[in-house]
Design a protein around this motif. Structure first.
Motif, PDB file in Angstrom:
ATOM      1  N   ASP A 105       0.849  -1.181   0.000  1.00 58.31           N
ATOM      2  CA  ASP A 105       0.000   0.000   0.000  1.00 58.31           C
ATOM      3  C   ASP A 105       0.895   1.245   0.000  1.00 58.31           C
ATOM      4  N   PRO A 106       0.531   2.294  -0.743  1.00 57.25           N
ATOM      5  CA  PRO A 106       1.413   3.464  -0.818  1.00 57.25           C
ATOM      6  C   PRO A 106       1.801   4.047   0.538  1.00 57.25           C
ATOM      7  N   LEU A 107       0.904   4.013   1.528  1.00 56.96           N
ATOM      8  CA  LEU A 107       1.263   4.530   2.842  1.00 56.96           C
ATOM      9  C   LEU A 107       2.345   3.675   3.482  1.00 56.96           C
ATOM     10  N   ALA A 108       2.282   2.377   3.266  1.00 55.14           N
ATOM     11  CA  ALA A 108       3.327   1.485   3.773  1.00 55.14           C
ATOM     12  C   ALA A 108       4.634   1.696   3.016  1.00 55.14           C
ATOM     13  N   GLU A 109       4.549   1.968   1.729  1.00 57.85           N
ATOM     14  CA  GLU A 109       5.767   2.285   0.976  1.00 57.85           C
ATOM     15  C   GLU A 109       6.436   3.533   1.538  1.00 57.85           C
ATOM     16  N   LEU A 110       5.630   4.495   1.985  1.00 53.91           N
ATOM     17  CA  LEU A 110       6.205   5.688   2.607  1.00 53.91           C
ATOM     18  C   LEU A 110       6.984   5.318   3.867  1.00 53.91           C
ATOM     19  N   VAL A 111       6.513   4.337   4.615  1.00 54.18           N
ATOM     20  CA  VAL A 111       7.245   3.868   5.795  1.00 54.18           C
ATOM     21  C   VAL A 111       8.612   3.326   5.385  1.00 54.18           C
ATOM     22  N   ARG A 112       8.656   2.615   4.272  1.00 53.09           N
ATOM     23  CA  ARG A 112       9.963   2.128   3.785  1.00 53.09           C
ATOM     24  C   ARG A 112      10.894   3.298   3.473  1.00 53.09           C
ATOM     25  N   VAL A 113      10.342   4.359   2.906  1.00 55.53           N
ATOM     26  CA  VAL A 113      11.168   5.540   2.623  1.00 55.53           C
ATOM     27  C   VAL A 113      11.623   6.198   3.921  1.00 55.53           C
ATOM     28  N   HIS A 114      10.741   6.252   4.925  1.00 55.32           N
ATOM     29  CA  HIS A 114      11.162   6.763   6.229  1.00 55.32           C
ATOM     30  C   HIS A 114      12.393   5.999   6.726  1.00 55.32           C
ATOM     31  N   ARG A 115      12.352   4.684   6.614  1.00 54.23           N
ATOM     32  CA  ARG A 115      13.488   3.868   7.052  1.00 54.23           C
ATOM     33  C   ARG A 115      14.733   4.184   6.232  1.00 54.23           C
ATOM     34  N   LEU A 116      14.544   4.377   4.932  1.00 54.74           N
ATOM     35  CA  LEU A 116      15.696   4.704   4.077  1.00 54.74           C
ATOM     36  C   LEU A 116      16.300   6.043   4.486  1.00 54.74           C
ATOM     37  N   ALA A 117      15.454   7.030   4.781  1.00 57.05           N
ATOM     38  CA  ALA A 117      15.969   8.341   5.166  1.00 57.05           C
ATOM     39  C   ALA A 117      16.836   8.247   6.412  1.00 57.05           C
ATOM     40  N   VAL A 118      16.389   7.450   7.388  1.00 57.84           N
ATOM     41  CA  VAL A 118      17.175   7.274   8.609  1.00 57.84           C
ATOM     42  C   VAL A 118      18.471   6.530   8.304  1.00 57.84           C
TER      43      VAL A 118
END
Length: 300
Positions: free
Chosen positions: A257-270
């Motif tokens: 789900d796109p909102l979950a994909e955003l969580v993956r990006v959050h992890r990448l940013a960190v």
């Protein structure tokens, strides 16, 4: 563990609570057919974009999204929804004051109710369980969006399951070393793509951009090449993946789900911040809330 790392990891539980709360707030959130504007600043503006698109896709009525500073005060709306984690952002408070004078009902979705927004909004939806200590927003923003998503019937338990999967699965290898990131969205996920790029800029000082997927080939693809990443958050138009791979860039096809994909990006940013020895809890030149003094740009 940084504050932002903890907060991004607790998003699925916050989404569950927001979805459960949505029916209790039905009366103060936009009703079917109401002409609605959703406003915010920074991350909250991008969540407003996503929420507005979701509401229209659900057939709930005409819905616009604006940065609070750019709200068109000559327009009439049946209701305005303001997203504000801190409840202290100058542009939001200024807008709410003007809406009260104009007699336009306003609901604020807030993380901390003991702030000036409580005296200016007609109604409050308090998501204090999703409030954050980090300057960089993750949990509050996605929880506010989940509330609005559930309100229009577009949230499902699968979204939470995908969020947990996004936290558990390893990121594609080698992304931390890449120098440029582009995020693509379609429909409501365009706002999420913009938010993904913002997170990369805020937390890791990365060169990051975002576009509607079909617009990517109208110029922005020119920045793609070896050393860059293009990541799709929601349906990918035919041929884009092949074009990206042909440039030598990394392609990430978001399947959650796109909102979950955003969580993956959050992890990448960190992860990128850690690789660059940056503190994601203390992003350069940023504060938790933008509070302007007289003459710094607040416009009525």
């Amino acid at each position: 563990m940084s504050h932002v790392a903890y907060e991004l990891a607790t998003q699925p539980e916050s989404w569950e609570r927001a979805a459960e709360l949505a029916p209790a707030h039905r009366a103060v959130l936009p009703g079917r057919g109401e002409r609605t504007a959703i406003v915010g600043c920074g991350t909250s503006y991008y969540m407003a974009q996503a929420a507005a698109a979701l509401r229209e896709e659900a057939g709930q009525g005409e819905t616009d999204a604006f940065p609070a500073s750019e709200f068109p005060r000559h327009r009439r709306y049946d209701r305005v929804v303001a997203l504000t984690r801190s409840g202290t952002t100058t542009e939001v408070l200024d807008l709410l004051s003007g809406l009260r004078e104009a007699g336009i009902p306003a609901t604020a979705v807030v993380g901390d109710p003991d702030t000036p927004v409580a005296t200016l909004a007609d109604e409050l939806v308090v998501l204090d369980f999703a409030d954050e200590r980090s300057v960089v927003q993750t949990r509050f923003a996605t929880t506010a969006l989940t509330l609005l998503r559930a309100h229009v019937g577009a949230h499902t338990p699968e979204v939470v399951a995908d969020g947990r999967a996004a936290l558990a699965a390893p990121l594609p290898p080698g992304l931390e070393a890449r120098g440029q990131f582009t995020f693509l969205g379609r429909g409501w996920s365009v706002g999420l793509a913009h938010e993904a790029a913002l997170k990369m800029r805020e937390a890791s000082l990365s060169w990051a951009e975002a576009y509607p997927a079909m617009e990517y080939r109208h110029g922005p693809v020119s920045v793609t090449g070896p050393g860059s990443v293009t990541w799709s958050l929601g349906g990918t138009p035919e041929g884009i993946a092949e074009q990206v791979l042909g440039t030598g860039a990394e392609w990430v096809d978001g399947t959650l789900d796109p909102l979950a994909e955003l969580v993956r990006v959050h992890r990448l940013a960190v992860a990128v911040a850690a690789a660059r020895q940056l503190d994601p809890d203390a992003p350069r030149n940023l504060t938790r809330s933008v509070i302007l003094t007289s003459g710094e740009g607040a416009v009525r």
